[in-house]
Design an enzyme around this catalytic site. Structure first.
Site, mmCIF file in Angstrom:
data_model
loop_
_atom_site.group_PDB
_atom_site.id
_atom_site.type_symbol
_atom_site.label_atom_id
_atom_site.label_comp_id
_atom_site.label_asym_id
_atom_site.label_seq_id
_atom_site.Cartn_x
_atom_site.Cartn_y
_atom_site.Cartn_z
ATOM 1 N N ASN A 188 0.786 -1.223 0.000
ATOM 2 C CA ASN A 188 0.000 0.000 0.000
ATOM 3 C C ASN A 188 0.832 1.294 0.000
ATOM 4 O O ASN A 188 0.825 2.050 -0.983
ATOM 5 C CB ASN A 188 -0.927 -0.092 1.223
ATOM 6 C CG ASN A 188 -1.912 1.016 1.334
ATOM 7 O OD1 ASN A 188 -1.611 2.153 1.004
ATOM 8 N ND2 ASN A 188 -3.108 0.710 1.817
ATOM 9 N N GLY A 207 3.624 0.230 9.319
ATOM 10 C CA GLY A 207 4.710 0.319 8.342
ATOM 11 C C GLY A 207 6.063 0.191 9.015
ATOM 12 O O GLY A 207 7.068 0.010 8.353
ATOM 13 N N ASP A 245 7.274 -2.235 11.149
ATOM 14 C CA ASP A 245 6.848 -3.548 11.626
ATOM 15 C C ASP A 245 7.332 -3.952 13.024
ATOM 16 O O ASP A 245 6.546 -4.344 13.866
ATOM 17 C CB ASP A 245 7.283 -4.629 10.628
ATOM 18 C CG ASP A 245 6.711 -4.401 9.239
ATOM 19 O OD1 ASP A 245 6.244 -3.287 8.960
ATOM 20 O OD2 ASP A 245 6.728 -5.344 8.431
ATOM 21 N N ARG A 274 16.173 -9.101 10.400
ATOM 22 C CA ARG A 274 14.714 -9.309 10.345
ATOM 23 C C ARG A 274 14.127 -9.502 11.744
ATOM 24 O O ARG A 274 14.846 -9.737 12.711
ATOM 25 C CB ARG A 274 14.410 -10.563 9.491
ATOM 26 C CG ARG A 274 14.940 -10.502 8.066
ATOM 27 C CD ARG A 274 14.156 -9.577 7.173
ATOM 28 N NE ARG A 274 12.729 -9.846 7.207
ATOM 29 C CZ ARG A 274 11.806 -9.071 6.638
ATOM 30 N NH1 ARG A 274 12.157 -7.974 6.011
ATOM 31 N NH2 ARG A 274 10.538 -9.386 6.709
ATOM 32 N N TYR A 283 16.043 -3.672 10.837
ATOM 33 C CA TYR A 283 14.743 -3.242 10.330
ATOM 34 C C TYR A 283 14.292 -1.904 10.916
ATOM 35 O O TYR A 283 14.908 -0.892 10.624
ATOM 36 C CB TYR A 283 13.778 -4.368 10.670
ATOM 37 C CG TYR A 283 12.725 -4.699 9.657
ATOM 38 C CD1 TYR A 283 12.876 -4.472 8.309
ATOM 39 C CD2 TYR A 283 11.531 -5.296 10.076
ATOM 40 C CE1 TYR A 283 11.878 -4.816 7.414
ATOM 41 C CE2 TYR A 283 10.534 -5.656 9.196
ATOM 42 C CZ TYR A 283 10.716 -5.409 7.858
ATOM 43 O OH TYR A 283 9.714 -5.759 6.999
ATOM 44 N N GLU A 320 17.023 -1.498 1.061
ATOM 45 C CA GLU A 320 15.752 -1.261 1.750
ATOM 46 C C GLU A 320 15.956 -0.251 2.892
ATOM 47 O O GLU A 320 15.152 0.650 3.090
ATOM 48 C CB GLU A 320 15.232 -2.595 2.290
ATOM 49 C CG GLU A 320 13.826 -2.539 2.849
ATOM 50 C CD GLU A 320 13.333 -3.920 3.291
ATOM 51 O OE1 GLU A 320 14.101 -4.897 3.232
ATOM 52 O OE2 GLU A 320 12.150 -4.002 3.695
HETATM 53 C C1 GLC Z 1 8.133 -4.078 5.315
HETATM 54 C C2 GLC Z 1 8.099 -2.664 5.853
HETATM 55 C C3 GLC Z 1 6.854 -1.972 5.348
HETATM 56 C C4 GLC Z 1 6.823 -2.027 3.827
HETATM 57 C C5 GLC Z 1 6.999 -3.454 3.303
HETATM 58 C C6 GLC Z 1 7.212 -3.497 1.798
HETATM 59 O O1 GLC Z 1 7.076 -4.832 5.763
HETATM 60 O O2 GLC Z 1 8.158 -2.641 7.238
HETATM 61 O O3 GLC Z 1 6.810 -0.643 5.803
HETATM 62 O O4 GLC Z 1 5.633 -1.497 3.353
HETATM 63 O O5 GLC Z 1 8.112 -4.040 3.907
HETATM 64 O O6 GLC Z 1 8.301 -2.718 1.419
#
Ligand code: GLC
Length: 425
Positions: A34, A161, A163, A196, A348, A392
């Site tokens: 999203n 977002g 996590d 992770r 992360y 990332e």
């Molecule tokens: C992880 C991140 C999240 C993001 C997803 C795809 O789950 O924490 O914020 O939207 O990856 O990149």
């Protein structure tokens, strides 16, 4: 050199583009996410204006009838990701997850609209999206703020977002792990397990999914039924900025009713945001709605409110906080204060720097007159890319690239920064 970076960013956006949506990166995240899509559209705009609108339109084709927009759309099968559609079991024609993510599309479409070369197209497409985005915002306040406080709660850490943020640790420890059963994670096959979330965290993530599934994903029940209910200032700031941007856009497009409604939500939420301010930390904090207490954890979530239009004195304090963090890390902005227990610069959301957060925070700082702080954030972001490529996320101390490679939204933010600083015409 910067033209080379620009070309590399374009190449990443193109390689992750599946026609009407983009994957965050092949392998680790093989579906549509999203808020990745909303922010990535900003970069896509410079390659193909029409394609940028499509990215967001595709997301809204999968909006639920109640207004919710899921955090993942499983457009096609891929067994490289866990938990897949069979775990969520949301019973949709095109499978999706049953939780949501930071609603940044209101902000994104206003930016696309303001920049548009093709104004007719932008007007047509923005007009069609306006009521859908407003319905999503209204869904939040109806379902995630049942007492009408002005701020909404997330019911699963993945919704934030961010996590595995330290912010969730205490509230999350109340989520059981009994009865979850055995499962095989896929993320640790694509990325270093040390970067992770842990196994126990994963069991709790899945417990919540199974719990919501047992309630048939009925959003009118989930908030009260969740043992995890947290008001994240960062998440709310994104929502409130999107409400305000949607209001401005609606006004420009002649929809005064929608404009008034969205402006009212933004104003009420911004006033309520004050209840999350911490004098001790000189930033905002999360509020654990289930335990009815502020969470004493100074993270990026409490700096993100500068993305919304908070009081000038608060914006000044946040700029000072970031300047202070800048003296303690090499590359801004660490997702957690490095001097706080639990900080982990490679794991992360427990320490690493993320370009999307840097972008949103620097956007607010520039608007609020803190150019020096914003410039440092942007310069650090570009240094990270020079050192480690389009990763990332990055270790804020040594700049090491972490997580997955060839990341779509990282590439999109690089394009944004290069354009913003005028380094690429
Ligand atoms: C992880 C991140 C999240 C993001 C997803 C795809 O789950 O924490 O914020 O939207 O990856 O990149």
């Amino acid at each position: 050199m910067n033209n080379v970076l620009y070309d590399q960013a374009v190449e990443i956006l193109e390689r992750n583009d599946l026609g009407h949506y983009t994957v965050p990166t092949h392998g680790l995240y093989p579906f549509q996410w999203n808020w990745d899509s909303a922010l990535s559209a900003l970069g896509q705009y410079y390659i193909n204006e029409s394609r940028a609108w499509t990215e967001i339109e595709t997301l809204f084709e999968h909006q639920w009838e109640d207004g919710m927009v899921p955090h993942i759309i499983f457009h096609k099968e891929d067994d490289g990701y866990f938990p897949g559609p069979e775990v969520w079991a949301t019973n949709r024609k095109v499978p999706s997850s049953g939780i949501t993510q930071p609603p940044v599309t209101g902000f994104a479409i206003r930016r696309l609209y303001d920049r548009a070369h093709d104004k007719d197209m932008a007007q047509r497409r923005a007009k069609a999206l306006l009521p859908k985005i407003a319905a999503w915002h209204n869904w939040f306040f109806a379902n995630r703020d049942p007492d009408g406080t002005g701020l909404v709660a997330i019911i699963h850490p993945w919704e934030s977002g961010r996590d595995n943020s330290i912010d969730w640790d205490d509230a999350f420890s109340r989520v059981p792990t009994e009865g979850v059963g055995e499962f095989t994670r896929r993320d640790t096959m694509h990325a270093d397990p040390a970067h992770r979330p842990t196994k126990e965290q994963y069991q709790r993530y899945i417990w919540l999914v199974q719990h919501f599934r047992s309630l048939s994903w009925d959003n009118s029940l989930l908030h009260d039924a969740s043992p995890f209910r947290v008001v994240d200032p960062g998440f709310n700031a994104i929502l409130l900025r999107s409400c305000a941007d949607l209001a401005a856009l609606a006004e420009e497009l002649g929809d005064d009713v929608l404009a008034t409604e969205q402006r009212r939500l933004a104003e009420k939420g911004l006033a309520a945001m004050e209840t999350l301010w911490s004098d001790k930390h000189q930033q905002y904090l999360c509020f654990d709605r289930a335990a009815e207490a502020l969470i004493d954890s100074p993270s990026i979530g409490g700096l993100l409110p500068v993305f919304a239009r908070i009081e000038q004195s608060r914006a000044d304090a946040i700029a000072a906080r970031i300047d202070d963090l800048g003296r303690r890390v090499k590359y801004l902005i660490p997702s957690h204060d490095p001097d706080v227990e639990g900080y982990d610069g490679a794991r992360y959301w427990r320490g690493p720097s993320w370009l999307i957060v840097n972008y949103m925070i620097s956007d607010g700082l520039l608007r609020d007159g803190h150019k020096d702080t914003a410039d440092r954030i942007i310069a650090d972001s570009m240094k990270l890319i020079h050192i480690g490529g389009f990763a990332e996320y990055f270790d804020p101390m040594n700049g090491a690239p972490c997580g997955g490679p060839h990341f779509t939204w990282t590439a999109a933010m690089v394009i944004e920064f290069l354009k913003l600083t005028g380094e690429v015409a």
